[in-house]
Motif scaffolding. Structure first.
Motif, PDB file in Angstrom:
ATOM      1  N   ASN A 236       0.797  -1.230   0.000  1.00 59.77           N
ATOM      2  CA  ASN A 236       0.000   0.000   0.000  1.00 59.77           C
ATOM      3  C   ASN A 236       0.828   1.278   0.000  1.00 59.77           C
ATOM      4  O   ASN A 236       0.403   2.306  -0.550  1.00 59.77           O
ATOM      5  N   ASN A 237       2.010   1.245   0.608  1.00 59.50           N
ATOM      6  CA  ASN A 237       2.803   2.469   0.721  1.00 59.50           C
ATOM      7  C   ASN A 237       3.375   2.949  -0.610  1.00 59.50           C
ATOM      8  O   ASN A 237       3.889   4.067  -0.703  1.00 59.50           O
ATOM      9  N   LEU A 238       3.266   2.131  -1.647  1.00 60.67           N
ATOM     10  CA  LEU A 238       3.759   2.539  -2.970  1.00 60.67           C
ATOM     11  C   LEU A 238       2.635   2.968  -3.915  1.00 60.67           C
ATOM     12  O   LEU A 238       2.906   3.454  -5.013  1.00 60.67           O
ATOM     13  N   HIS A 239       1.391   2.788  -3.507  1.00 65.25           N
ATOM     14  CA  HIS A 239       0.265   3.086  -4.394  1.00 65.25           C
ATOM     15  C   HIS A 239       0.284   4.528  -4.888  1.00 65.25           C
ATOM     16  O   HIS A 239       0.132   4.795  -6.083  1.00 65.25           O
TER      17      HIS A 239
ATOM     18  N   LEU B 130      -7.169   1.911  -1.632  1.00 60.26           N
ATOM     19  CA  LEU B 130      -6.629   2.924  -2.539  1.00 60.26           C
ATOM     20  C   LEU B 130      -5.283   3.454  -2.069  1.00 60.26           C
ATOM     21  O   LEU B 130      -4.351   3.601  -2.871  1.00 60.26           O
ATOM     22  N   SER B 131      -5.168   3.737  -0.770  1.00 58.22           N
ATOM     23  CA  SER B 131      -4.006   4.471  -0.274  1.00 58.22           C
ATOM     24  C   SER B 131      -3.734   4.128   1.189  1.00 58.22           C
ATOM     25  O   SER B 131      -4.479   3.370   1.814  1.00 58.22           O
ATOM     26  N   MET B 132      -2.689   4.729   1.729  1.00 53.01           N
ATOM     27  CA  MET B 132      -2.354   4.538   3.140  1.00 53.01           C
ATOM     28  C   MET B 132      -3.333   5.281   4.047  1.00 53.01           C
ATOM     29  O   MET B 132      -3.586   4.874   5.172  1.00 53.01           O
ATOM     30  N   ASN B 133      -3.863   6.402   3.548  1.00 54.32           N
ATOM     31  CA  ASN B 133      -4.772   7.225   4.339  1.00 54.32           C
ATOM     32  C   ASN B 133      -5.549   8.151   3.416  1.00 54.32           C
ATOM     33  O   ASN B 133      -5.308   8.188   2.197  1.00 54.32           O
TER      34      ASN B 133
ATOM     35  N   GLU C  91      -3.472  10.869   1.326  1.00 54.41           N
ATOM     36  CA  GLU C  91      -2.855  10.302   0.136  1.00 54.41           C
ATOM     37  C   GLU C  91      -3.903  10.031  -0.941  1.00 54.41           C
ATOM     38  O   GLU C  91      -3.684  10.299  -2.122  1.00 54.41           O
ATOM     39  N   GLY C  92      -5.044   9.489  -0.525  1.00 51.72           N
ATOM     40  CA  GLY C  92      -6.103   9.177  -1.476  1.00 51.72           C
ATOM     41  C   GLY C  92      -6.617  10.408  -2.199  1.00 51.72           C
ATOM     42  O   GLY C  92      -6.878  10.367  -3.411  1.00 51.72           O
TER      43      GLY C  92
ATOM     44  N   THR D 272     -14.346   4.740   0.836  1.00 54.63           N
ATOM     45  CA  THR D 272     -13.970   3.617   1.701  1.00 54.63           C
ATOM     46  C   THR D 272     -12.775   3.980   2.566  1.00 54.63           C
ATOM     47  O   THR D 272     -12.721   3.648   3.755  1.00 54.63           O
ATOM     48  N   GLN D 273     -11.799   4.680   1.981  1.00 52.16           N
ATOM     49  CA  GLN D 273     -10.622   5.084   2.741  1.00 52.16           C
ATOM     50  C   GLN D 273     -10.991   6.022   3.883  1.00 52.16           C
ATOM     51  O   GLN D 273     -10.447   5.924   4.994  1.00 52.16           O
TER      52      GLN D 273
END
Length: 393
Positions: free
Chosen positions: A97-100, A120-123, A126-127, A372-373
């Protein structure tokens, strides 16, 4: 976009266009995605044909072996080269996830379509950055929440949208596993990055509950607020990369209550400490006229209760979702023959290619997955602060 015409006549009697795929990361999700790209045109009449153009991973020997097994034309060990290649149309992100975010931003900047593994993302922050970049670039995009594409779950969506359940009162879901119970299991590294918060962002909330939340938002609408609790049962584990005993920062288990915008109540649970469960994902929806429930272990069936049935025969019935008038099934076998987990990914690829053909978005888009995030972040925050959290709009 690189488009090559080949003399292949599909069931729709159209000339197919190649869609060159560059997949970054492989592992378990890489296998499911590669299989979907390879199979989709055998069963769905589409104008686009995925071509396994390149796969990328850091280990040159392993990625070459993967490419040979699945039929990729080339390999890379630097993902930046993949997103910059002129012969790549779509980037498939199968990394931790940290590379998305970094990959998605670079792909968008290079005008590539993006298919990103969940979450999607870490948080949320980021999203939001990823959504802005994708929408600014105007490139087709989707997030791999594959359980939407189980035919029985899609049928549940149709039944709910038709009004057959009436007013919805309750939505409940759980996702139970047991694979991290051993204290000897290390955290981090290629195989166990989901136990490392630096790579995963969160534990079962972003991994398992994210699936449950996405499906719930799709079936039952927006969540307005949450009250959650989490637990990390094993506080320290050896880290694969450092060899040192380090604090475990991911959540091993999570339970939360919520309110939906439509007035219904929600109850969600996820854990990796439910001995005897390898991947138990169930959901149930209760309405004023009818109820339905689904179990991943019996994924080709939808359980249905209709209070309008005659009293002497009223009860739960098992609907075997395999007939041609049920979602996706006309593309497969004769009625009565079921399909499985891998087909949910084939359906997502089919939907993405059909949306591309029609110039429409393919749900869940990055923007939809951002919702969702936001719920996941609110759940983690609620558990930490031991208070109700409102979902930011």
């Amino acid at each position: 976009m690189v488009v090559a015409r080949i003399p292949f006549i599909s069931p729709m009697n159209v000339i197919m266009k190649n869609l060159n795929i560059g997949m970054i990361g492989y592992g378990f999700m890489g296998r499911t995605h590669s299989n979907a790209y390879s199979q989709v045109n055998h069963f769905f009449p589409l104008k686009y044909k995925p071509v396994l153009k390149a796969v990328c991973a850091r280990d040159a020997e392993k990625v070459r072996s993967f490419a040979d097994q699945w039929g990729y034309e080339s390999v890379e060990t630097d993902w930046r080269k993949v997103v910059e290649r002129k012969d790549i149309d779509a980037i498939d992100i199968c990394t931790p996830n940290n590379l998305h975010k970094e990959i998605a931003l670079a792909a968008a900047a290079n005008g590539k379509m993006v298919l990103c593994e969940k979450p999607l993302s870490m948080n949320t922050a980021e999203g939001e950055e990823m959504v802005a970049a994708i929408e600014r670039a105007g490139v087709p995009n989707t997030v791999w929440y594959n359980y939407r594409r189980a035919p029985a779950v899609t049928l549940a969506k149709q039944l709910i949208d038709s009004g057959k359940l009436g007013r919805i009162f309750h939505y409940r879901a759980n996702f139970l596993q047991d694979w991290t119970i051993s204290a000897d299991l290390p955290q981090g590294g290629a195989a166990l990055w989901r136990l490392d918060a630096a790579a995963a962002g969160s534990g079962v909330t972003g991994d398992l509950l994210a699936h449950c939340i996405d499906t719930a938002l799709w079936l039952n609408g927006s969540i307005t607020d949450v009250s959650a609790m989490t637990e990390t049962f094993i506080k320290e584990r050896k880290h694969t990369l450092t060899g040192q005993i380090e604090k475990v920062s991911i959540d091993d288990a999570c339970t939360f209550f919520c309110h939906f915008k439509n007035g219904s109540l929600g109850l969600f649970e996820s854990t990796r400490y439910a001995r005897g469960h390898k991947a138990l994902y169930t959901l149930e929806v209760n309405g004023e006229h009818a109820s339905l429930k689904w179990d991943l272990h019996d994924l080709h069936r939808l359980q249905w209760f209709d209070h309008g049935d005659e009293g002497i025969v009223r009860g739960w019935r098992s609907v075997h979702v395999s007939d041609g008038d049920q979602p996706y099934m006309k593309n497969w076998w004769v009625p009565g023959l079921q399909i499985g987990y891998e087909h949910t990914f084939i359906h997502q690829v089919a939907d993405f290619l059909k949306a591309l053909e029609e110039g429409k978005p393919c749900s869940p888009t990055f923007r939809e997955a951002l919702e969702t995030q936001k719920v996941c972040d609110a759940v983690i925050s609620s558990a930490k602060e031991r208070t109700w959290k409102t979902i930011a709009s």
